[in-house]
Design an enzyme around this catalytic site. Sequence first.
Site, short mmCIF file in Angstrom:
data_model
loop_
_atom_site.label_atom_id
_atom_site.label_comp_id
_atom_site.label_asym_id
_atom_site.label_seq_id
_atom_site.Cartn_x
_atom_site.Cartn_y
_atom_site.Cartn_z
N PRO A 166 2.80 35.69 -18.47
CA PRO A 166 2.96 36.82 -18.37
C PRO A 166 3.60 37.89 -18.15
O PRO A 166 3.93 39.08 -18.22
CB PRO A 166 1.29 37.84 -17.57
N CYS A 167 5.12 37.57 -18.27
CA CYS A 167 5.93 38.71 -18.04
C CYS A 167 6.06 39.01 -18.84
O CYS A 167 7.08 39.92 -18.74
CB CYS A 167 7.35 37.51 -17.91
#
Length: 229
Positions: A166-167
Amino acid sequence: MSATLSAFPFLTSSEFHHACHTFLHRISPVLDPSLSCRWEATGPILKISQCIHNPNFRHYDDDAASDAPLPTDYDDDDPEALIRTPNPGPKLQVDYEVLLSPTYQVPVLYFRLRQTGHPTPLTIDDVYRYMVPSQYRKELQSVGVMGSISSGYHPHSGAPMFFVHPCNTADAMKQIAGHQRVTPELYLIIWLGLVGNRLGLHLPRELFQTGDAQNSDGVEKKGPEPGTV
């Protein structure tokens, strides 16, 4: 009508819950037989399962069958003797699980790919071969628009699964939504459109034509084509 997000492009726990329940309410009347969706309070987790019909997939059982001896009455002049009866029905199943990351405060997609009838998940090579469209493979092998595919353990069950890191999710959502009014349910639909394009998640087109998604023309025009690969 739902309120806009309190801290877009991030989600609170209550906003995530609301988005998932609204999604389930909207998708229920238009569910395709190849899809199933449900909510699991322990987690909490939005679970979506999808059957994939892929004629190029080779069954586990095919290897054993290919090594089997020919029957004693085999006639190599009979072309029908060379035709193997196909195994009907879906060959692959993808189990998607959507959770809210407590660290990044955005949804995270965990998933496993397996052959129907076999509990053992398939490999990362199979994921790229049967799930990821060619135009997204390079992106997901690095850290692209939506992050990259990683392997790890499910934070609740502890089972090994793949997930989309999810960065980059918050930045991707900002780029797509811009200054539009974003409610929790619209956020989830946009996000599912993004991961759907990249990981073979085919959602009903009607889902993208209801509620906020219908009224937010700027978001829909800039976002991905829903349910396509």
